[in-house]
Write a protein that holds these residues in place. Structure first.
Motif, PDB file in Angstrom:
ATOM      1  N   ASP A 106      19.721   1.693 -26.584  1.00 52.56           N
ATOM      2  CA  ASP A 106      20.391   1.817 -25.289  1.00 52.56           C
ATOM      3  C   ASP A 106      20.084   3.217 -24.755  1.00 52.56           C
ATOM      4  N   ASP A 164      20.662   4.695 -21.916  1.00 58.02           N
ATOM      5  CA  ASP A 164      21.683   5.347 -21.094  1.00 58.02           C
ATOM      6  C   ASP A 164      22.841   5.863 -21.938  1.00 58.02           C
ATOM      7  N   HIS A 205      12.365   4.607 -18.371  1.00 57.29           N
ATOM      8  CA  HIS A 205      12.856   5.931 -18.776  1.00 57.29           C
ATOM      9  C   HIS A 205      11.700   6.770 -19.295  1.00 57.29           C
TER      10      HIS A 205
END
Length: 218
Positions: free
Chosen positions: A174, A176, A136
């Motif tokens: 996390d 997402d 990411h």
């Protein structure tokens, strides 16, 4: 922006710039008497945000004095948190009957200064940050971890009255879901007799070249 991280029982007020020439609120002048101009501006604006939020709960404007650890002292029955960084100031307030633990923090979405990452991470976190950077990109995950731990401390301190170091919480992030969990590595006994704290949860957002984090009870 920060309201997206918080429940409707929390009132959040934010500002992306200061009001030129704004004077300190009466009763707070001494708190920034020796501060440099940039520090004065962020303090004045952030405290104004906090008073605006308090007004929503019926509290009249009043000085917000600091406690022994420089934490803001809120009116009885209120929990709250303040943050400020370059280009951003915010405050979040709630009734303790609705939200007993509340911490917010904002940081620029840029790399941590050299050597800081080693001082704010515990085992397993550096590997997590490497994975996040690879999968990411675009978010400075070390900076986000730093911000999340700041939010954890701000939520922790009012109910424990004890220091919490960066090395006393282990984060999992996390990317997402936009959430994080902090496993506390020290005794989480509370001064109010509530259940000991073992883990705190929060949410984050990356926007306008900022990383913003918030911790609230589950």
């Amino acid at each position: 922006m920060i309201e997206a991280l918080l429940p409707s029982t929390v009132v959040a007020v934010e500002a992306f710039e200061d009001t030129p020439g704004e004077a300190p609120f009466p009763g707070e002048e001494d708190l920034i008497a020796k501060a440099v101009e940039g520090r004065r501006r962020e303090f004045i604006t952030a405290r104004r945000c906090a008073r605006t939020a308090l007004r929503a709960f019926g509290h009249p404007d009043a000085p917000i004095r600091p406690g022994p650890q420089r934490e803001p002292l809120w009116p009885a029955g209120m929990s709250g948190s303040i943050t400020h960084c370059a280009g951003y100031r915010a405050a979040a307030l709630a009734r303790t009957t609705d939200v007993a633990l509340l911490g917010i923090d904002a940081e620029p979405n840029g790399p941590l200064p050299e050597g800081v990452a080693e001082s704010v991470t515990v085992p397993c976190e550096p590997e997590m940050l490497k994975r996040l950077a690879a999968t990411h990109p675009g978010t400075e995950w070390g900076r986000l971890l730093f911000s999340a731990k700041e939010s954890v401390y701000k939520a922790w301190f009012p109910v424990t009255r004890r220091w919490l170091g960066f090395d006393e919480a282990r984060l999992t992030i996390d990317p997402d879901a936009g959430t994080f969990a902090a496993r506390l590595l020290v005794d989480g006994a509370r001064i109010d007799g509530g259940p000991p704290l073992s883990e705190l949860h929060g949410r984050f957002i990356v926007n306008r070249n900022l990383v913003v984090t918030a911790v609230i009870p589950d």
